[in-house]
Design a protein around this motif. Sequence first.
Motif, mmCIF file in Angstrom:
data_model
loop_
_atom_site.group_PDB
_atom_site.id
_atom_site.type_symbol
_atom_site.label_atom_id
_atom_site.label_comp_id
_atom_site.label_asym_id
_atom_site.label_seq_id
_atom_site.Cartn_x
_atom_site.Cartn_y
_atom_site.Cartn_z
ATOM 1 N N PRO A 117 11.740 -9.146 -2.095
ATOM 2 C CA PRO A 117 10.187 -8.907 -1.663
ATOM 3 C C PRO A 117 9.278 -8.728 -2.586
ATOM 4 O O PRO A 117 8.093 -7.965 -2.520
ATOM 5 C CB PRO A 117 10.360 -7.437 -0.911
ATOM 6 N N GLY A 118 9.471 -9.625 -3.450
ATOM 7 C CA GLY A 118 8.313 -9.592 -4.751
ATOM 8 C C GLY A 118 8.596 -8.752 -5.632
ATOM 9 O O GLY A 118 9.081 -7.464 -5.625
ATOM 10 N N ARG A 119 8.107 -8.975 -7.190
ATOM 11 C CA ARG A 119 8.329 -8.255 -8.154
ATOM 12 C C ARG A 119 7.491 -6.786 -8.022
ATOM 13 O O ARG A 119 7.877 -5.798 -8.808
ATOM 14 C CB ARG A 119 8.114 -8.926 -9.635
ATOM 15 N N HIS A 120 6.446 -6.632 -7.383
ATOM 16 C CA HIS A 120 5.903 -5.288 -7.393
ATOM 17 C C HIS A 120 6.427 -4.539 -6.106
ATOM 18 O O HIS A 120 5.715 -3.231 -5.981
ATOM 19 C CB HIS A 120 4.429 -5.628 -6.867
ATOM 20 N N PHE A 121 7.289 -5.038 -5.496
ATOM 21 C CA PHE A 121 7.939 -4.047 -4.521
ATOM 22 C C PHE A 121 8.695 -2.789 -5.134
ATOM 23 O O PHE A 121 9.547 -3.434 -6.225
ATOM 24 C CB PHE A 121 9.053 -4.884 -3.532
ATOM 25 N N PRO A 122 8.755 -1.662 -5.139
ATOM 26 C CA PRO A 122 9.309 -0.662 -5.585
ATOM 27 C C PRO A 122 10.666 -0.458 -5.376
ATOM 28 O O PRO A 122 11.237 0.681 -4.753
ATOM 29 C CB PRO A 122 8.511 0.633 -5.247
ATOM 30 N N ALA A 123 11.453 -1.518 -5.593
ATOM 31 C CA ALA A 123 12.930 -1.503 -5.290
ATOM 32 C C ALA A 123 13.594 -0.201 -6.056
ATOM 33 O O ALA A 123 14.264 0.261 -5.282
ATOM 34 C CB ALA A 123 13.641 -2.886 -5.597
ATOM 35 N N ARG A 124 13.387 -0.125 -7.097
ATOM 36 C CA ARG A 124 14.073 1.215 -7.998
ATOM 37 C C ARG A 124 13.917 2.240 -7.306
ATOM 38 O O ARG A 124 14.784 3.015 -7.132
ATOM 39 C CB ARG A 124 13.653 0.962 -9.485
ATOM 40 N N GLU A 125 12.487 2.518 -7.074
ATOM 41 C CA GLU A 125 12.212 3.955 -6.596
ATOM 42 C C GLU A 125 13.075 4.206 -5.063
ATOM 43 O O GLU A 125 13.467 5.161 -4.926
ATOM 44 C CB GLU A 125 10.745 3.848 -6.239
ATOM 45 N N LEU A 126 13.165 2.988 -4.336
ATOM 46 C CA LEU A 126 13.631 3.034 -3.113
ATOM 47 C C LEU A 126 15.292 3.290 -3.310
ATOM 48 O O LEU A 126 16.044 3.945 -2.472
ATOM 49 C CB LEU A 126 13.375 1.846 -2.058
ATOM 50 N N HIS A 127 15.791 2.801 -4.358
ATOM 51 C CA HIS A 127 17.270 2.780 -4.307
ATOM 52 C C HIS A 127 17.467 4.150 -4.916
ATOM 53 O O HIS A 127 18.806 5.039 -4.543
ATOM 54 C CB HIS A 127 17.662 1.826 -5.519
ATOM 55 N N SER A 180 0.747 -1.276 0.071
ATOM 56 C CA SER A 180 -0.014 0.002 -0.055
ATOM 57 C C SER A 180 0.763 1.155 0.042
ATOM 58 O O SER A 180 2.057 1.269 0.500
ATOM 59 C CB SER A 180 -0.801 0.020 1.330
ATOM 60 N N SER A 181 0.377 2.240 -0.267
ATOM 61 C CA SER A 181 1.067 3.639 -0.426
ATOM 62 C C SER A 181 1.537 3.925 1.091
ATOM 63 O O SER A 181 2.546 4.433 1.396
ATOM 64 C CB SER A 181 0.378 4.624 -1.191
ATOM 65 N N ASN A 182 0.732 3.746 1.974
ATOM 66 C CA ASN A 182 1.005 3.926 3.331
ATOM 67 C C ASN A 182 2.073 2.905 3.839
ATOM 68 O O ASN A 182 3.156 3.458 4.456
ATOM 69 C CB ASN A 182 -0.140 3.579 4.204
ATOM 70 N N GLN A 183 2.346 1.966 3.289
ATOM 71 C CA GLN A 183 3.379 0.926 3.712
ATOM 72 C C GLN A 183 4.619 1.605 3.049
ATOM 73 O O GLN A 183 5.623 1.498 3.931
ATOM 74 C CB GLN A 183 3.192 -0.345 3.314
ATOM 75 N N ILE A 184 4.594 2.024 1.927
ATOM 76 C CA ILE A 184 5.757 2.553 1.179
ATOM 77 C C ILE A 184 6.194 3.683 2.072
ATOM 78 O O ILE A 184 7.516 4.164 2.256
ATOM 79 C CB ILE A 184 5.469 2.779 -0.321
ATOM 80 N N GLU A 185 5.259 4.753 2.205
ATOM 81 C CA GLU A 185 5.526 5.774 3.036
ATOM 82 C C GLU A 185 6.144 5.611 4.297
ATOM 83 O O GLU A 185 7.221 6.302 4.565
ATOM 84 C CB GLU A 185 4.419 6.760 3.123
ATOM 85 N N ALA A 186 5.716 4.666 5.015
ATOM 86 C CA ALA A 186 6.172 4.466 6.250
ATOM 87 C C ALA A 186 7.768 4.005 6.337
ATOM 88 O O ALA A 186 8.575 3.997 6.984
ATOM 89 C CB ALA A 186 5.393 3.311 7.138
ATOM 90 N N LEU A 187 7.893 3.233 5.138
ATOM 91 C CA LEU A 187 9.394 2.383 4.884
ATOM 92 C C LEU A 187 10.274 3.611 4.566
ATOM 93 O O LEU A 187 11.199 3.568 5.197
ATOM 94 C CB LEU A 187 9.200 1.421 3.910
ATOM 95 N N LYS A 188 9.608 4.606 3.859
ATOM 96 C CA LYS A 188 10.533 5.770 3.522
ATOM 97 C C LYS A 188 11.054 6.181 4.730
ATOM 98 O O LYS A 188 12.163 6.866 4.918
ATOM 99 C CB LYS A 188 9.851 6.655 2.490
#
Length: 243
Positions: free
Chosen positions: A229-239, A192-200
């Motif tokens: 963490p799965g193909r839909h995990f936004p690894a590139r964005e986080l890198h 979810s977008s909340n999960q990614i925001e929290a991770l950031k």
Amino acid sequence: MERRTFIKQLTLSALTACAVPAAGTRLLAGDGATTIHVVSSGETLSHIARRYGVSVAAIKGANGLRGDLIRVGQRLRIPGGSSGSFLAAVRKQIDVSNFNRARWKNIIAHHSATGNGNAEIFDRFHRRHRNMPNGLGYHFIIGNGTNSGDGEIEVGARWTRQIQGGHVRSLAYNNNSIGICLVGNFETGRPSSNQIEALKELVTYLKNGKLGGSCRFLVHRELETTLCPGRHFPARELHRLFG
Ligand SMILES: [Zn+2]
């Protein structure tokens, strides 16, 4: 013993995921009036401004910068910056008095490969079914709204105790890597977008804040043979954000 059982665990589902139902720069002074950002590799003023929701001009003004040039390791004052909402709820729990800054060299992101879960559920599972006496293998869990809030950060006992993780096969990496697990299966679904925001927010605080930029951000599959963490995990964005 933990290592042996973890190998078994990974063998069972190395190609599906993490095998678990089972996972900047905010140095705040006082009550959060001052935020210091330590510049990491690849960051620009506009990245940083976006992170904190302030303007480039405001950062330049607060730091007496004439141009846009910043360098890795530079400490920038962020005017009006404050902890993100997901992080703020647990920042005091993260700021443990026994914090072992020298220990942590990597932050590794995982997914749980399950539809639901939370720290307590994974902790029980790791103790009962993975024979892990220290329980929950991750240092942090980020919920998906099933058994904890959507984007809620839970701080595991391994972080509170500042002990090794049980989230990868490598003993060396377990010893020096912070494990963060997002609840969900991102081979089949999306975080979810909340999960990614929290991770950031969490990685920013840990990597750029508490560790002064001196650690690497990785996703599990960059280290070992796994889909986690799965193909839909936004690894590139986080890198892009964390190097
Ligand atoms: Zn993993």
